[in-house]
Structure formats: structure tokens, C-alpha cells
Design a protein around this motif. Sequence first.
Motif, PDB file in Angstrom:
ATOM      1  N   GLU A 153       0.847  -1.192   0.000  1.00 12.28           N
ATOM      2  CA  GLU A 153       0.000   0.000   0.000  1.00 12.28           C
ATOM      3  C   GLU A 153       0.884   1.245   0.000  1.00 12.28           C
ATOM      4  N   THR A 154       0.419   2.287  -0.676  1.00 15.44           N
ATOM      5  CA  THR A 154       1.194   3.525  -0.719  1.00 15.44           C
ATOM      6  C   THR A 154       1.110   4.257   0.611  1.00 15.44           C
ATOM      7  N   GLU A 181      -4.843  10.482  -6.358  1.00 17.09           N
ATOM      8  CA  GLU A 181      -4.347   9.439  -7.265  1.00 17.09           C
ATOM      9  C   GLU A 181      -3.346   8.509  -6.581  1.00 17.09           C
ATOM     10  N   VAL A 182      -2.823   8.881  -5.428  1.00 21.65           N
ATOM     11  CA  VAL A 182      -1.861   8.046  -4.713  1.00 21.65           C
ATOM     12  C   VAL A 182      -2.509   7.304  -3.541  1.00 21.65           C
ATOM     13  N   HIS A 225      10.138   1.464  -5.640  1.00 23.15           N
ATOM     14  CA  HIS A 225       9.307   2.447  -4.936  1.00 23.15           C
ATOM     15  C   HIS A 225       8.429   3.293  -5.867  1.00 23.15           C
ATOM     16  N   GLN A 226       8.269   2.877  -7.109  1.00 22.78           N
ATOM     17  CA  GLN A 226       7.364   3.571  -8.018  1.00 22.78           C
ATOM     18  C   GLN A 226       5.922   3.274  -7.630  1.00 22.78           C
ATOM     19  N   VAL A 227       5.069   4.295  -7.730  1.00 21.38           N
ATOM     20  CA  VAL A 227       3.646   4.116  -7.459  1.00 21.38           C
ATOM     21  C   VAL A 227       2.972   3.673  -8.748  1.00 21.38           C
ATOM     22  N   TRP A 228       2.295   2.518  -8.673  1.00 18.64           N
ATOM     23  CA  TRP A 228       1.561   1.995  -9.839  1.00 18.64           C
ATOM     24  C   TRP A 228       0.167   2.573  -9.809  1.00 18.64           C
ATOM     25  N   GLN A 229      -0.216   3.281 -10.870  1.00 20.33           N
ATOM     26  CA  GLN A 229      -1.521   3.932 -10.951  1.00 20.33           C
ATOM     27  C   GLN A 229      -2.269   3.423 -12.174  1.00 20.33           C
ATOM     28  N   ALA A 232     -13.044   4.725 -10.621  1.00 22.08           N
ATOM     29  CA  ALA A 232     -12.118   5.477  -9.765  1.00 22.08           C
ATOM     30  C   ALA A 232     -11.506   4.534  -8.729  1.00 22.08           C
ATOM     31  N   PRO A 233     -10.195   4.674  -8.438  1.00 22.31           N
ATOM     32  CA  PRO A 233      -9.599   3.841  -7.393  1.00 22.31           C
ATOM     33  C   PRO A 233     -10.212   4.191  -6.036  1.00 22.31           C
ATOM     34  N   THR A 234     -10.590   3.148  -5.272  1.00 24.70           N
ATOM     35  CA  THR A 234     -11.293   3.389  -4.009  1.00 24.70           C
ATOM     36  C   THR A 234     -10.767   2.605  -2.820  1.00 24.70           C
TER      37      THR A 234
END
Length: 189
Positions: free
Chosen positions: A64-65, A78-79, A89-93, A109-111
Motif C-alpha cells: 500500500e502507498t 491518485e496516490v 518504490h514507483q507508485v503503480w496507478q 475510480a480507485p477506491t
Amino acid sequence: MRWFGILTVSLLLSACSFPEDDKISGPWEVSSEDQRIQFKTPLQVSDEGLQTLYLVVDGSSYEETTQSVDEFVNAPPEVAFSLRHKDNHQVWQPEVVIGDEDGNTLEMAPTVVMNPTDDPSLIAVGFSEQVGPHTRQPPLREIMSEIHWVELQGNYPATVKALVWKVSQHPDLHHCMGACPARWLPGFD
């Protein structure tokens, strides 16, 4: 008395299953280009409640971010509901669009980010329709009754092991007190 408690928990967990819940096994390689996944059997849209499409990935590679409430509250939208690769450590979106055979589409939408089972080797990011007073679109159930395909895209390549389609909240509270337990997805192997 102990048996009553076990029976009550069992009934609550069995009541969390909806006929619309489904799982589609992959894997799929998601990249920066749209990839359309066509379903052999369409996913069914519930006529009530909120449904979530979970993208399940390798939990040994992602986390988890946000690890705390403060991080979550202060994270950009978005994060907040994204995954971070443990090595670089890249955030996958990922971006998710669903559609039906009539050409109706809906950008999800990411939830949520969660482990779909107690298995720590898996982690999932969930996408739902946008809800609330500032939503500019009608509810999913007014747009389509079945989902025939999903388009996935990500800011860098990742492997999605499975898709889980689940009723995650029910408005009248007659199932699971309104929301299913956060770490339990029935039918997920």
C-alpha cells in the motif's frame, strides 16, 4: 453459547455473497497502452449497492502507498488508493474503464487497497464508480446492466493475476451490516 457465536459469524459471512460476485483468472500484462479484456460471460451489475472491481497482483512485489491514517489523509487522490513497487518504490496507478456490448462505458475510480484473502502473497487495488454529490454521471446500474469488457492501462508494466468483481457495500444493511469484511472476498482461491 460458543456454538451460537460460530453460527452467527458463519451466517454473516455466507450472507456476504451476492449473485453478481465473480472472479476472472488471468494473468494479464498491463502496460501504458490500453489492453481490452473481453469477458466470455459478462459481469452482472447489481441493481443496488456499490460494486468494486479488484485488480489482484503479487503481494511480494507491491505494498500500500499509505501505511498510516496521516499518510492516507495527506496523500493526493491518485496516490491514496494505489500500490507501490517494493523494489523501485514507483507508485503503480492503473486506469480502468468498463463497457458493455452497446458501447456504453464508465471510467472507474480507485477506491481501496486490500489483501483479497488472508494470503499475504496477494494484494489488490479496487475500482468503483464515482459516487457523491459532485459526481457528473448517473449510477452504474443506469448506464449498463452487464459488463462485457474492461480496459486496463498503467503508468508502468505490471502483471494482474486476477480480476474480482464484488458487491462491496449494500445500502439497506441487510447483508454484512452494509459492508463485507475488508479482508475477505468470497470465492477467491
